[in-house]
Write an enzyme that holds these catalytic residues in place. Structure first.
Site, mmCIF file in Angstrom:
data_model
loop_
_atom_site.group_PDB
_atom_site.id
_atom_site.type_symbol
_atom_site.label_atom_id
_atom_site.label_comp_id
_atom_site.label_asym_id
_atom_site.label_seq_id
_atom_site.Cartn_x
_atom_site.Cartn_y
_atom_site.Cartn_z
ATOM 1 N N TYR A 53 0.899 -1.135 0.006
ATOM 2 C CA TYR A 53 -0.122 -0.064 -0.174
ATOM 3 C C TYR A 53 1.038 1.008 0.097
ATOM 4 O O TYR A 53 1.830 1.038 -0.602
ATOM 5 C CB TYR A 53 -1.117 -0.036 1.209
ATOM 6 C CG TYR A 53 -2.111 0.798 0.969
ATOM 7 C CD1 TYR A 53 -3.078 0.684 -0.170
ATOM 8 C CD2 TYR A 53 -2.627 1.661 1.978
ATOM 9 C CE1 TYR A 53 -4.210 1.518 -0.487
ATOM 10 C CE2 TYR A 53 -3.621 2.552 1.788
ATOM 11 C CZ TYR A 53 -4.440 2.436 0.594
ATOM 12 O OH TYR A 53 -5.319 3.169 0.392
ATOM 13 N N LYS A 108 -20.405 -20.173 -10.641
ATOM 14 C CA LYS A 108 -19.708 -19.916 -11.784
ATOM 15 C C LYS A 108 -18.313 -19.301 -11.777
ATOM 16 O O LYS A 108 -17.371 -19.993 -12.172
ATOM 17 C CB LYS A 108 -20.587 -19.152 -12.685
ATOM 18 C CG LYS A 108 -19.766 -18.950 -14.157
ATOM 19 C CD LYS A 108 -20.700 -19.989 -14.971
ATOM 20 C CE LYS A 108 -20.655 -19.694 -16.441
ATOM 21 N NZ LYS A 108 -21.164 -20.789 -17.355
ATOM 22 N N ASN A 301 -32.124 -29.874 -18.123
ATOM 23 C CA ASN A 301 -31.994 -30.286 -16.710
ATOM 24 C C ASN A 301 -33.159 -30.164 -15.833
ATOM 25 O O ASN A 301 -33.631 -29.041 -15.993
ATOM 26 C CB ASN A 301 -30.701 -29.894 -16.248
ATOM 27 C CG ASN A 301 -29.464 -30.690 -16.393
ATOM 28 O OD1 ASN A 301 -29.615 -32.108 -16.110
ATOM 29 N ND2 ASN A 301 -28.347 -30.023 -16.699
#
Length: 404
Positions: A53, A108, A301
């Protein structure tokens, strides 16, 4: 009688054995979400802090400000994808909204990481307006190397993808369309090879004129399929129909060379390939009317449009979308490697050539093991992602969209 409502957040439901309410491992797994941010550098003391940082970070920021392309080298931009949804077409659940879509988007994202080494951030947007979605993603795009559109209902998904591709110089990919098409093509190529035929000798019928069905039809024709007819709930999408949307009129112009009209069942007579992406049930006599040595890819499905037991009576090759039957048409075989390859070469977009290369690479993984029960590899085959990644990266370079 009203259905019993089980509190998903109860301790019993989350694994407290012996309680009155049933244990549900799905809720237990999802508690607290499936993702976390993990640092890739240590921050153990003031020296580490001063580098990670302030003040050390200022040097890197200034360098990127002077040479913007350095953002790919000194941030995670080149390895992270935004998974964007509006929650309007989630799995088989439909329009359930952005909050309810998050478990799928998280899923996902972890598949991106697990199978392609690609970081991904779920972004569920509280709007269904095309231009608002596009503007939001464009404004967020500097933080990402690519955009994966997910579970956005047709026909808006087509317009959103097109507008984003026009405005962004990073890959934009609607997986419900193109991931499904890539895996379908790979399986179909191997099925055709097994039967000693080329794609150009096959006539296919696609049940479903939504995102997946339209994309599969276009992609298979691009790859050299002989002919394909697409059917929606009202029958074959043909030029003589007056009730077609703009997207369906476009697909009617490039499909159905045989000039078929009428129902899906009528189109299946003598067809070589059935591809189901719509749900519902295809009557057994219609399956029986297909050509000898036909292929049935019933991908709905959890209930395939043609049950495998019935399909095997008449078809030489049977595929489904389920993991408990052979030949699963699973998008996870495609999208992690496609994005990994595109990001690897900093591609500006994902071309048709890159998608065909992905399908070819996926089909080639099967190799000499090709059989009726094995025309597409398992998602857990460790050869898949590296093969797709390398093929997509090479195709991007060949097509001039790679930037490294």
């Amino acid at each position: 009688m009203a259905a019993e409502i089980v509190n998903p957040r109860s301790d019993a439901n989350l694994g407290n054995e012996g309680a009155d309410e049933p244990f549900d491992p799905a809720f237990a797994l999802h508690r607290g979400g499936k993702m976390a941010v993990q640092a890739t550098v240590p921050v153990r003391d003031k020296d580490d802090l001063s580098l990670a940082y302030t003040p050390g970070v200022a040097k890197v920021c200034s360098a990127i400000a002077e040479q913007p392309e350095l953002v790919h080298d000194y941030t995670w931009k080149s390895s992270v994808v935004a998974v964007v949804t509006d929650g309007t077409a989630v799995l088989g659940l439909g329009d359930i909204g952005p909050e309810a879509s998050l478990p799928v988007m998280e899923g996902k994202a972890i598949l991106f990481k697990q199978f392609g080494g690609v970081d991904a951030v779920p972004l569920a947007l509280a709007t269904t307006d095309v231009d608002e979605i596009v503007d939001t993603v464009v404004r967020l795009a500097p933080s990402f190397g690519g955009v994966n559109l997910e579970d956005i209902a047709a026909p808006r998904c087509f317009e959103i993808e097109r507008k984003l591709q026009e405005r962004l110089d990073i890959p934009v990919f609607h997986d419900d369309q193109h991931g499904t098409a890539v895996v379908t093509l790979a399986a179909l190529k191997n099925a055709a090879k097994l039967s000693g035929r080329g794609l150009g000798e096959l006539r296919a019928v696609i049940s479903g004129a939504g995102a997946a069905g339209i994309a599969i039809a276009k992609f298979l024709l691009e790859a050299g399929l002989g002919d394909v007819a697409v059917a929606d709930r009202k029958g074959i999408v043909s030029r003589d129909r007056e009730d077609l949307t703009e997207v369906k009129r476009e697909i009617a112009e490039i499909t159905n060379k045989a000039g078929l009209s009428g129902s899906l069942e009528e189109a299946l007579a003598g067809a070589d390939v059935y591809i189901g992406v719509s749900g519902g049930t295809v009557p057994e006599p219609a399956v029986a009317s297909m050509a000898p040595g036909a292929f049935v890819f019933a991908m709905a499905n959890p209930n395939p449009e043609v049950h495998p037991d019935i399909a095997h009576k008449y078809a030489a090759v049977v595929a489904t979308g389920r993991s408990d039957y052979p030949n699963q048409i699973n998008n996870v075989l495609a999208f992690p490697g496609i994005f990994a390859g595109a990001l690897q070469v900093r591609a500006s977009r994902i071309t048709e050539g890159m998608k065909i290369a992905a399908a070819d690479a996926l089909a080639a993984v099967v190799g000499d093991e090709l059989s009726a029960g094995y025309v597409i590899p398992s998602p857990f085959d460790e050869r898949v992602a590296p093969a797709v990644t390398a093929a997509v990266a090479a195709a991007a370079r060949a097509e001039g969209v790679a930037r490294r």
